[in-house]
Design a protein around this motif. Structure first.
Motif, PDB file in Angstrom:
ATOM      1  N   LYS A  50     154.696 -18.764-110.756  1.00  0.00           N
ATOM      2  CA  LYS A  50     155.962 -19.502-110.817  1.00  0.00           C
ATOM      3  C   LYS A  50     156.988 -18.972-109.823  1.00  0.00           C
ATOM      4  O   LYS A  50     157.852 -19.710-109.373  1.00  0.00           O
ATOM      5  N   THR A  51     156.912 -17.683-109.496  1.00  0.00           N
ATOM      6  CA  THR A  51     157.883 -17.080-108.589  1.00  0.00           C
ATOM      7  C   THR A  51     157.405 -17.071-107.142  1.00  0.00           C
ATOM      8  O   THR A  51     158.068 -16.506-106.278  1.00  0.00           O
ATOM      9  N   GLY A  52     156.257 -17.690-106.876  1.00  0.00           N
ATOM     10  CA  GLY A  52     155.822 -17.901-105.504  1.00  0.00           C
ATOM     11  C   GLY A  52     154.921 -16.846-104.893  1.00  0.00           C
ATOM     12  O   GLY A  52     154.586 -16.935-103.717  1.00  0.00           O
ATOM     13  N   PHE A  53     154.512 -15.849-105.653  1.00  0.00           N
ATOM     14  CA  PHE A  53     153.621 -14.828-105.102  1.00  0.00           C
ATOM     15  C   PHE A  53     152.171 -15.294-105.058  1.00  0.00           C
ATOM     16  O   PHE A  53     151.410 -14.883-104.201  1.00  0.00           O
ATOM     17  N   LEU A  54     151.797 -16.133-106.024  1.00  0.00           N
ATOM     18  CA  LEU A  54     150.410 -16.574-106.155  1.00  0.00           C
ATOM     19  C   LEU A  54     150.308 -18.091-106.135  1.00  0.00           C
ATOM     20  O   LEU A  54     151.266 -18.792-106.440  1.00  0.00           O
ATOM     21  N   SER A  55     149.123 -18.548-105.805  1.00  0.00           N
ATOM     22  CA  SER A  55     148.748 -19.944-105.983  1.00  0.00           C
ATOM     23  C   SER A  55     147.497 -19.947-106.844  1.00  0.00           C
ATOM     24  O   SER A  55     146.850 -18.910-107.006  1.00  0.00           O
ATOM     25  N   ALA A  56     147.178 -21.104-107.386  1.00  0.00           N
ATOM     26  CA  ALA A  56     146.005 -21.199-108.249  1.00  0.00           C
ATOM     27  C   ALA A  56     145.211 -22.445-107.907  1.00  0.00           C
ATOM     28  O   ALA A  56     145.759 -23.458-107.466  1.00  0.00           O
ATOM     29  N   LYS A  57     143.919 -22.333-108.116  1.00  0.00           N
ATOM     30  CA  LYS A  57     143.018 -23.465-107.946  1.00  0.00           C
ATOM     31  C   LYS A  57     142.349 -23.686-109.287  1.00  0.00           C
ATOM     32  O   LYS A  57     141.853 -22.740-109.903  1.00  0.00           O
ATOM     33  N   LYS A  58     142.345 -24.931-109.746  1.00  0.00           N
ATOM     34  CA  LYS A  58     141.738 -25.255-111.035  1.00  0.00           C
ATOM     35  C   LYS A  58     140.276 -25.625-110.857  1.00  0.00           C
ATOM     36  O   LYS A  58     139.817 -25.935-109.764  1.00  0.00           O
ATOM     37  N   GLY A  59     139.562 -25.599-111.972  1.00  0.00           N
ATOM     38  CA  GLY A  59     138.177 -26.058-111.989  1.00  0.00           C
ATOM     39  C   GLY A  59     137.172 -24.975-111.653  1.00  0.00           C
ATOM     40  O   GLY A  59     137.499 -23.796-111.551  1.00  0.00           O
ATOM     41  N   LYS A  60     135.934 -25.426-111.460  1.00  0.00           N
ATOM     42  CA  LYS A  60     134.852 -24.495-111.155  1.00  0.00           C
ATOM     43  C   LYS A  60     135.150 -23.784-109.835  1.00  0.00           C
ATOM     44  O   LYS A  60     135.512 -24.403-108.845  1.00  0.00           O
ATOM     45  N   GLY A  61     135.011 -22.473-109.838  1.00  0.00           N
ATOM     46  CA  GLY A  61     135.324 -21.681-108.650  1.00  0.00           C
ATOM     47  C   GLY A  61     136.809 -21.470-108.467  1.00  0.00           C
ATOM     48  O   GLY A  61     137.256 -20.993-107.432  1.00  0.00           O
ATOM     49  N   GLY A  62     137.569 -21.806-109.494  1.00  0.00           N
ATOM     50  CA  GLY A  62     139.020 -21.669-109.412  1.00  0.00           C
ATOM     51  C   GLY A  62     139.485 -20.276-109.766  1.00  0.00           C
ATOM     52  O   GLY A  62     138.706 -19.399-110.114  1.00  0.00           O
ATOM     53  N   GLY A  63     140.774 -20.098-109.666  1.00  0.00           N
ATOM     54  CA  GLY A  63     141.383 -18.817-109.989  1.00  0.00           C
ATOM     55  C   GLY A  63     142.678 -18.655-109.222  1.00  0.00           C
ATOM     56  O   GLY A  63     143.254 -19.632-108.729  1.00  0.00           O
ATOM     57  N   TYR A  64     143.110 -17.429-109.101  1.00  0.00           N
ATOM     58  CA  TYR A  64     144.366 -17.118-108.422  1.00  0.00           C
ATOM     59  C   TYR A  64     144.098 -16.480-107.068  1.00  0.00           C
ATOM     60  O   TYR A  64     143.094 -15.794-106.879  1.00  0.00           O
ATOM     61  N   TYR A  65     145.032 -16.688-106.137  1.00  0.00           N
ATOM     62  CA  TYR A  65     144.974 -16.033-104.838  1.00  0.00           C
ATOM     63  C   TYR A  65     146.400 -15.829-104.330  1.00  0.00           C
ATOM     64  O   TYR A  65     147.338 -16.514-104.763  1.00  0.00           O
ATOM     65  N   LEU A  66     146.559 -14.865-103.428  1.00  0.00           N
ATOM     66  CA  LEU A  66     147.875 -14.564-102.876  1.00  0.00           C
ATOM     67  C   LEU A  66     148.351 -15.712-102.005  1.00  0.00           C
ATOM     68  O   LEU A  66     147.580 -16.281-101.225  1.00  0.00           O
ATOM     69  N   ARG A  67     149.605 -16.031-102.129  1.00  0.00           N
ATOM     70  CA  ARG A  67     150.202 -17.096-101.339  1.00  0.00           C
ATOM     71  C   ARG A  67     150.642 -16.605 -99.960  1.00  0.00           C
ATOM     72  O   ARG A  67     150.725 -17.377 -99.014  1.00  0.00           O
ATOM     73  N   LYS A  68     150.953 -15.318 -99.886  1.00  0.00           N
ATOM     74  CA  LYS A  68     151.409 -14.713 -98.638  1.00  0.00           C
ATOM     75  C   LYS A  68     150.482 -13.571 -98.267  1.00  0.00           C
ATOM     76  O   LYS A  68     149.767 -13.037 -99.107  1.00  0.00           O
ATOM     77  N   ASN A  69     150.581 -13.159 -97.035  1.00  0.00           N
ATOM     78  CA  ASN A  69     149.880 -11.982 -96.577  1.00  0.00           C
ATOM     79  C   ASN A  69     150.476 -10.761 -97.305  1.00  0.00           C
ATOM     80  O   ASN A  69     151.695 -10.674 -97.444  1.00  0.00           O
ATOM     81  N   PRO A  70     149.652  -9.833 -97.775  1.00  0.00           N
ATOM     82  CA  PRO A  70     150.168  -8.652 -98.478  1.00  0.00           C
ATOM     83  C   PRO A  70     151.210  -7.862 -97.677  1.00  0.00           C
ATOM     84  O   PRO A  70     152.081  -7.219 -98.254  1.00  0.00           O
ATOM     85  N   GLN A  71     151.148  -7.944 -96.346  1.00  0.00           N
ATOM     86  CA  GLN A  71     152.130  -7.257 -95.504  1.00  0.00           C
ATOM     87  C   GLN A  71     153.509  -7.907 -95.582  1.00  0.00           C
ATOM     88  O   GLN A  71     154.496  -7.315 -95.167  1.00  0.00           O
ATOM     89  N   GLU A  72     153.576  -9.109 -96.122  1.00  0.00           N
ATOM     90  CA  GLU A  72     154.847  -9.835 -96.235  1.00  0.00           C
ATOM     91  C   GLU A  72     155.430  -9.772 -97.641  1.00  0.00           C
ATOM     92  O   GLU A  72     156.424 -10.439 -97.927  1.00  0.00           O
ATOM     93  N   ILE A  73     154.828  -8.968 -98.511  1.00  0.00           N
ATOM     94  CA  ILE A  73     155.281  -8.896 -99.900  1.00  0.00           C
ATOM     95  C   ILE A  73     155.863  -7.509-100.162  1.00  0.00           C
ATOM     96  O   ILE A  73     155.122  -6.539-100.364  1.00  0.00           O
ATOM     97  N   PRO A  74     157.196  -7.384-100.156  1.00  0.00           N
ATOM     98  CA  PRO A  74     157.808  -6.070-100.404  1.00  0.00           C
ATOM     99  C   PRO A  74     157.648  -5.648-101.859  1.00  0.00           C
ATOM    100  O   PRO A  74     157.736  -6.472-102.781  1.00  0.00           O
TER     101      PRO A  74
END
Length: 137
Positions: A50-74
C-alpha cells in the motif's frame, strides 16, 4: 527498540531484494525461509504494498516483488513505514512532532536537546543506507 513487525518487514524486503528482479515470491516462501508467521507476514507485506515498496501478482506463480531497485530504497523510509517515528521523543520528531505535556520550554530542555542529537545521528545512518546496503552484504 524495533518491533517484530519492523524486523520481519526488513527481513522480507532483504529476501525479496535477493530474489530475481521482478519475479514474484510467494508469502509461503518468505515465511518459511525467514521463520515468520504467514498471517503476520501477510499484514506486513500488504502495508508495504500500500505504501509503494512492493507490487503483487495474483494467481499461479504470483507473489510479491520489489517495486524499486533496492539501491533506491532508504532504510529511513522503511523504518518510518513499519515502525513510525525514528525519534525517541515526539517533541524531536521531524514527521510526527508533538509537544511534550510536561515540558514548559523545549529550547531549554536538556533531554530535548540530547534527543535531537540522537535523532540526527540515527537519521544520518538510516538516510544514507539503502536496502541494497544491508541485503547484499
Amino acid at each position: 527498540m524495533l518491533s517484530k513487525k519492523t524486523k520481519y518487514g526488513i527481513k522480507a524486503l532483504i529476501y525479496l531484494a535477493n530474489s530475481p528482479e521482478n519475479e514474484p515470491v510467494s508469502i509461503l516462501d518468505i515465511s518459511t525461509s525467514e521463520d515468520i508467521s504467514r498471517k503476520f507476514l501477510e499484514s506486513i507485506l500488504l502495508l508495504l504494498r500500500k505504501t509503494g515498496f512492493l507490487s503483487a501478482k495474483k494467481g499461479k506463480g504470483g507473489g510479491y516483488y520489489l517495486r524499486k531497485n533496492p539501491q533506491e530504497i532508504p532504510m529511513a523510509a522503511i523504518i518510518r513505514i513499519l515502525e513510525g517515528p525514528i525519534a525517541l521523543l515526539p517533541c524531536v520528531s521531524l514527521n510526527f512532532y508533538e509537544k511534550c505535556a510536561d515540558c514548559s520550554n523545549e529550547k531549554e530542555c536538556k533531554i530535548h536537546n540530547l534527543m535531537i542529537e540522537v535523532r540526527d545521528s540515527a537519521l544520518k545512518v538510516l538516510e544514507n543506507r539503502t536496502l541494497a546496503d544491508i541485503a547484499y552484504k
